[in-house]
Design a protein around this motif. Structure first.
Motif: not given
Lengths: 239, 239
Positions: B31-42
């Protein structure tokens, strides 16, 4: 005892770590951070009292108070008085140490009580005050019944060790917090001051571990009282 | 046992705190930090895997592994396998969690291994790996002699609890460190996200305390093996 070895080597290492911790925090506050002061226009000198009082006053004297009851080759009633007085000093210096950081914040216009470190610190000192008072009333004056004392001992030990562990953890949090502030203001991340502060925290944690290992090991003497208490309170950590 | 009360209420509170910790860290990262990802530009989404994997994978599953051996009403050999497998999962998720923060740092051009949090984290995971391997070899396969096992049990328990305590403390340090970074970037010190992160740390610390209280309390069953071990390892925390 949990560990079937003598407490003496553990207490020896704890004392050495205590001296190292004192030296490190003095080098940090006096050499790197400009010294200590109760009143100053440079408010950072007021802040510097905080790590010194908390580490030496609250953690180290508090740890030595724990060790003293475990390891001094003295009669139980003498050890009890030493334990009680050392913990009274711990409490007073801890309160003074917390006061200095409020003083620093207030005189510098910094917000109070927003950080985890401050929350834990207030929680720990309040619980420590309650723990000390309970110990004083039940084990010293006016003193509880034999039944109450015997019921209270394991809880006193366990809560005391939990509070001590929390205090050590919160000291580490405090060192990291202050260092992060300084690094955000430009302090070198791998510089000598950063290394010194990190190593002071590591020494504090090791001191905590060796105090706990000494509690879990064998006391140098077993007088009559101790034998009775030991047999009453024999415990096992394995199910 | 140190504390002459049943472990069940303590383990129940620990499970509730574990669920709360999971919910809080998910609300924070999703919710606060935009989610989870293994690969991302963010790259922050890659970082977000770190608190999730360390809190849920390393601390909570690690704590449940400790509780399982103490409190499950099962035969000792069954409990031992559950304890071993849960701790293997703990180790793998812990390594993965540490990997994610190196990945985040490297892809974002942030320095590695300058902070107390990172130093302690590397130390804890290495010692935990050694502790797991020793436990596997001596207590599971190929298995040590009766004498070696019986000598090893109290050290295994004490070092395991010290490592677990350090992991809990280091999680609290990590929450404070990340929050301090965010507050330096403008996050409100008394805002809802700051409160959420601080309360997640408080829940983590309480979870650690209740796991330790459950270890110090009485197991729900005492089978033949346990009785033998208990009598071998009866201990006292009072001198």
């Amino acid at each position: 005892m949990v560990l079937g070895v003598s407490a003496i080597p553990f207490t020896f290492v704890a004392h050495v770590l205590a001296i190292l911790g004192l030296v490190f925090v003095l080098v940090w506050t006096l050499h790197f951070r400009g010294g200590l002061a109760w009143e100053a226009t440079n408010k950072s000198l007021i802040f510097n009292l905080h790590p010194l009082l908390m580490l030496v006053g609250f953690i180290i004297i508090g740890g030595e108070a724990i060790i003293s009851y475990k390891s001094l080759p003295l009669r139980k009633d003498v050890k009890k008085k030493i334990h009680l007085v050392l913990h009274a000093i711990t409490l007073v210096l801890g309160i003074l140490g917390i006061y200095t950081v409020f003083k620093y914040h207030n005189e510098s216009g910094i917000a109070n009580l927003y950080s985890l470190h401050s929350w834990l610190g207030i929680g720990i000192i309040v619980l420590f005050g309650i723990q000390w008072l309970y110990g004083f009333l039940v084990f010293f004056y006016p003193g509880g019944s034999i039944g109450l004392r015997s019921e209270s001992v394991p809880w006193h030990v366990v809560f005391g060790l939990i509070l001590f562990t929390l205090a050590v953890g919160n000291a580490a949090i405090g060192f990291l917090q202050k260092l992060t502030f300084l690094e955000n203001l430009g302090l070198a991340k791998y510089g000598s001051e950063a290394l010194l502060v990190n190593f002071t925290a590591v020494i504090t944690i090791l001191f905590g571990a060796f105090v706990i290992l000494s509690v879990l090991s064998q006391s140098p003497i077993e007088d009559e009282n101790n034998k009775v208490t030991s047999s009453l309170k024999s415990i096992s950590l394995v199910p």
